[in-house]
Scaffold this active site. Sequence first.
Site, mmCIF file in Angstrom:
data_model
loop_
_atom_site.group_PDB
_atom_site.id
_atom_site.type_symbol
_atom_site.label_atom_id
_atom_site.label_comp_id
_atom_site.label_asym_id
_atom_site.label_seq_id
_atom_site.Cartn_x
_atom_site.Cartn_y
_atom_site.Cartn_z
ATOM 1 N N ASP A 155 0.615 7.624 -8.029
ATOM 2 C CA ASP A 155 1.611 6.546 -8.104
ATOM 3 C C ASP A 155 2.404 6.634 -9.415
ATOM 4 O O ASP A 155 3.604 6.371 -9.462
ATOM 5 C CB ASP A 155 0.918 5.181 -7.985
ATOM 6 C CG ASP A 155 0.080 5.100 -6.712
ATOM 7 O OD1 ASP A 155 0.531 5.638 -5.686
ATOM 8 O OD2 ASP A 155 -1.028 4.540 -6.760
ATOM 9 N N HIS A 184 -3.948 1.120 -4.779
ATOM 10 C CA HIS A 184 -3.359 2.397 -4.380
ATOM 11 C C HIS A 184 -2.963 2.366 -2.905
ATOM 12 O O HIS A 184 -3.242 3.294 -2.159
ATOM 13 C CB HIS A 184 -4.372 3.515 -4.659
ATOM 14 C CG HIS A 184 -3.877 4.881 -4.317
ATOM 15 N ND1 HIS A 184 -2.749 5.435 -4.880
ATOM 16 C CD2 HIS A 184 -4.355 5.811 -3.451
ATOM 17 C CE1 HIS A 184 -2.564 6.645 -4.367
ATOM 18 N NE2 HIS A 184 -3.522 6.888 -3.504
#
Length: 337
Positions: A155, A184
């Site tokens: 990310d 996530h």
Amino acid sequence: MVKVAVLGAAGGIGQPLSLLLKLNANIKELSLFDVVNVPGVGADLSHINSDATTETHLPSSKEDKTALLTALKGANLVIIPAGVPRKPGMTRDDLFNINASIIKSLAEGIAQSSPDAFVLVISNPVNSTVPIVAETLKKHGVYNPSKLFGVTTLDIVRANTFIAQLYPTDSKPTDFNVNVIGGHSGETIVPLYSVGSTGKLYEKLSEEQKKTLINRVQFGGDEVVQAKNGAGSATLSMAYAGYRLAESILKSLTSSEEVVECTFLNLVPEIKGAEEAKKLVGGLDYFSLPVKLGKNGIEEVKYEILTKISDDEKKLLEVAKEQLAKNIEKGVSFATQ
Ligand code: APR
């Protein structure tokens, strides 16, 4: 003498991850485990003339537990990309039913064979699989929360790349290290563009551009899933991201330089700053935040960043918290049932 074990080493992530690890001069032994194809992957890697030796472990049957235990014996660092990947239309949460059982059995192996190892969990949904590993290690009396990491680094990698793409003449992706906090999966992912290295560039974007950018980081994985058209999810960028976290951990073992990375961790009182962080995230037991790494793992949670975020980011955080609580609970109840 560092031994690294990769569980799921023959997969789309496992193979490029193992290649990167094979090239790391700090690693002396690379132990590759999978339920299929791993001897071939190991033979191939073993021809590279780098220092790390390569060993492979393939169970002879579904009942064979010895291969996993031997693969893990003496490992200092264990990385888990085992499981099934996403297909178009699936969320990371949809993977839960299959991956949860895989993760639990691998964590039982870790408890038995390498209880002191650092454990990096890549298998999705990370928001739930990390609590499964924690609860399983706890059940066996070997849980060290400072050594358990949910890999959310992709990310960050995406957040850096995507903002640089908006300013191609003024910046490069390597200029940034955006803190991405939360979880996530989709809206649990909260990129903090307003603080740090991207603050000034982010301010210049229109509200619409900001929204599109945030959405791209939160759902960046879907771009890959769609482009692969049924052949899986991110593998190469994920392998790079997992390697980056592993490399940072290895660096913190050997150097006195301060190493900070974001990771999805268990906010327990034993970790400095975790209680403060937990209060600021509405009492969640797990959350991704920047942490200072040291010889024994996570030394300190850099929770102060939570006090510096913009009002818009606070709103994103509220949405993330609600979903994360459910994902965490799902993992905990699976492992404790
Ligand atoms: N033990 C070890 N390895 C296993 C097990 C198990 N019990 N079950 C499956 N595997 C292996 C598979 O044999 C395969 O080689 O895990 C590997 C997974 O590879 P892929 O199917 O190619 O999946 P990949 O794209 O690498 O993604 C794996 O990581 O990011 C996450 O969402 C992704 O959960 C998925 C995981």
